[in-house]
Structures are given as structure tokens and as C-alpha cells.
Design a protein around this motif. Structure first.
Motif, PDB file in Angstrom:
ATOM      1  N   LEU A 109       0.644  -0.814  -0.190  1.00  0.00           N
ATOM      2  CA  LEU A 109       0.265  -0.159   0.196  1.00  0.00           C
ATOM      3  C   LEU A 109       0.557   1.464  -0.163  1.00  0.00           C
ATOM      4  O   LEU A 109       0.747   2.427  -1.058  1.00  0.00           O
ATOM      5  CB  LEU A 109      -0.892   0.164   0.911  1.00  0.00           C
ATOM      6  CG  LEU A 109      -2.180  -0.904   1.097  1.00  0.00           C
ATOM      7  CD1 LEU A 109      -2.695  -0.872   2.771  1.00  0.00           C
ATOM      8  CD2 LEU A 109      -3.167  -1.021   0.265  1.00  0.00           C
ATOM      9  N   ILE A 110       1.817   1.056   0.694  1.00  0.00           N
ATOM     10  CA  ILE A 110       2.796   2.294   1.082  1.00  0.00           C
ATOM     11  C   ILE A 110       3.387   2.334  -0.336  1.00  0.00           C
ATOM     12  O   ILE A 110       3.384   3.564  -0.864  1.00  0.00           O
ATOM     13  CB  ILE A 110       4.257   2.011   1.424  1.00  0.00           C
ATOM     14  CG1 ILE A 110       2.849   2.423   3.682  1.00  0.00           C
ATOM     15  CG2 ILE A 110       4.585   3.522   1.860  1.00  0.00           C
ATOM     16  CD1 ILE A 110       4.227   2.026   4.236  1.00  0.00           C
ATOM     17  N   ALA A 115       4.268   5.911  -5.762  1.00  0.00           N
ATOM     18  CA  ALA A 115       3.236   5.403  -7.215  1.00  0.00           C
ATOM     19  C   ALA A 115       2.225   6.652  -7.848  1.00  0.00           C
ATOM     20  O   ALA A 115       2.563   6.690  -9.156  1.00  0.00           O
ATOM     21  CB  ALA A 115       2.824   4.071  -7.626  1.00  0.00           C
ATOM     22  N   PHE A 116       1.283   6.073  -6.977  1.00  0.00           N
ATOM     23  CA  PHE A 116       0.327   6.888  -7.175  1.00  0.00           C
ATOM     24  C   PHE A 116       0.187   9.018  -7.560  1.00  0.00           C
ATOM     25  O   PHE A 116       0.128   9.458  -8.324  1.00  0.00           O
ATOM     26  CB  PHE A 116      -0.907   6.620  -6.450  1.00  0.00           C
ATOM     27  CG  PHE A 116      -1.968   7.727  -6.402  1.00  0.00           C
ATOM     28  CD1 PHE A 116      -3.222   7.515  -8.230  1.00  0.00           C
ATOM     29  CD2 PHE A 116      -2.486   8.290  -6.357  1.00  0.00           C
ATOM     30  CE1 PHE A 116      -3.991   8.159  -8.262  1.00  0.00           C
ATOM     31  CE2 PHE A 116      -3.511   9.577  -6.468  1.00  0.00           C
ATOM     32  CZ  PHE A 116      -4.217   9.033  -7.288  1.00  0.00           C
ATOM     33  N   LYS A 120       0.667  11.698 -10.107  1.00  0.00           N
ATOM     34  CA  LYS A 120       0.023  13.134 -10.421  1.00  0.00           C
ATOM     35  C   LYS A 120       1.125  14.833 -10.171  1.00  0.00           C
ATOM     36  O   LYS A 120       0.811  15.281 -11.141  1.00  0.00           O
ATOM     37  CB  LYS A 120      -0.879  13.096  -9.018  1.00  0.00           C
ATOM     38  CG  LYS A 120      -1.748  12.160  -8.866  1.00  0.00           C
ATOM     39  CD  LYS A 120      -3.084  12.692 -10.026  1.00  0.00           C
ATOM     40  CE  LYS A 120      -4.635  11.431  -9.121  1.00  0.00           C
ATOM     41  NZ  LYS A 120      -5.132  12.096 -10.488  1.00  0.00           N
ATOM     42  N   LEU A 121       1.912  14.065  -9.985  1.00  0.00           N
ATOM     43  CA  LEU A 121       3.248  15.300 -10.325  1.00  0.00           C
ATOM     44  C   LEU A 121       3.991  15.442 -11.622  1.00  0.00           C
ATOM     45  O   LEU A 121       3.884  16.502 -12.094  1.00  0.00           O
ATOM     46  CB  LEU A 121       3.918  15.164  -8.807  1.00  0.00           C
ATOM     47  CG  LEU A 121       3.948  14.972  -7.963  1.00  0.00           C
ATOM     48  CD1 LEU A 121       4.714  14.886  -6.555  1.00  0.00           C
ATOM     49  CD2 LEU A 121       3.263  16.552  -7.246  1.00  0.00           C
ATOM     50  N   MET A 122       3.447  14.675 -12.186  1.00  0.00           N
ATOM     51  CA  MET A 122       4.650  14.257 -13.223  1.00  0.00           C
ATOM     52  C   MET A 122       3.221  15.099 -14.525  1.00  0.00           C
ATOM     53  O   MET A 122       2.176  14.891 -14.977  1.00  0.00           O
ATOM     54  CB  MET A 122       5.229  13.475 -14.021  1.00  0.00           C
ATOM     55  CG  MET A 122       5.927  12.549 -12.818  1.00  0.00           C
ATOM     56  SD  MET A 122       6.587  10.986 -13.719  1.00  0.00           S
ATOM     57  CE  MET A 122       8.483  11.269 -12.792  1.00  0.00           C
TER      58      MET A 122
END
Length: 122
Positions: A109-110, A115-116, A120-122
Motif C-alpha cells: 500500500l505504501i 507511485a500514485f 499525479k506530479l508528472m
């Protein structure tokens, strides 16, 4: 260590002054009275740990092989009944119980959250 004099904890506890300074490390008993003034860390640290088993304190400092060699000339016996197992083991908590689902799921989960967030930042 056989062949060495057996020294009880009661006897060891009688030698915790500047005039008679004994301590135990790893089941061996040392009379370090004559070494007090030469100890690089000062005599106070030795005096704080005399009259009993100072194994943990000795190991926590990380003494060198040379320091261990110096100790051998002060060896006078072995602590009666001492074994590495005589130390009180930590109680095992329920979270230490081996291969539970949490040990796999939490890291997964971490990693998924990282990864999520990276996407979102890219």
C-alpha cells in the motif's frame, strides 16, 4: 571458560569501590582495580558499572579488539550460572507473530501510494 574460579553474583557485588573494583562482561569476571586510572573513558564509567554484569554497557560502547585484549590480564574468574540466555528476552508482541497479511499489505500500500503520487506530479 572452564578452569576459572566460579564467582557468585553476591561475591561480585562486594567489589564495587575504588579499592576493589570487579565487573563481569560476557560471563567473565575482571578485577579492574589497577586499571581504573588508565581507562580512556575515565574511572567513573567503570565505577558506575561495577559489582555486577556490565556486558550490555561494555558492548554498547563498541570497545575495540585492543580493549578486549587489555581486559584479559585482569581476568579472575567466571560468573557463576551465567549464560547468554540468562538475559531476559523481550516479550514477543502480537505484531511480531511472523508472516501476517499486514507484513505484506502495508509495504504494498505504501508503494502504491508513492507511485500514485508520482504519477499525479508528472
Amino acid at each position: 571458560m572452564s578452569g576459572l574460579k566460579k564467582i557468585s553474583m553476591e561475591e561480585l557485588n562486594k567489589h564495587k569501590t575504588k579499592d576493589s573494583t570487579w565487573l563481569a562482561v560476557g560471563g567473565k569476571v575482571y578485577d579492574v582495580t589497577e586499571y581504573l586510572q588508565d581507562h580512556p573513558g575515565g574511572e567513573e564509567i567503570i565505577l558506575e558499572n561495577t559489582g555486577g554484569d556490565a556486558t550490555d554497557q561494555f558492548e554498547d560502547v563498541g570497545h575495540s579488539a585492543g580493549a578486549r585484549d587489555v581486559m584479559e590480564k585482569y581476568l579472575i574468574g567466571e560468573l557463576e550460572g551465567w549464560t547468554p540466555e540468562t538475559k531476559t528476552p523481550k516479550a514477543k508482541s502480537s505484531s511480531d507473530s511472523g508472516s501476517g497479511i499486514g507484513q505484506i499489505l502495508v509495504p504494498v500500500l505504501i508503494m502504491a501510494a508513492i507511485a500514485f503520487a508520482a504519477q499525479k506530479l508528472m
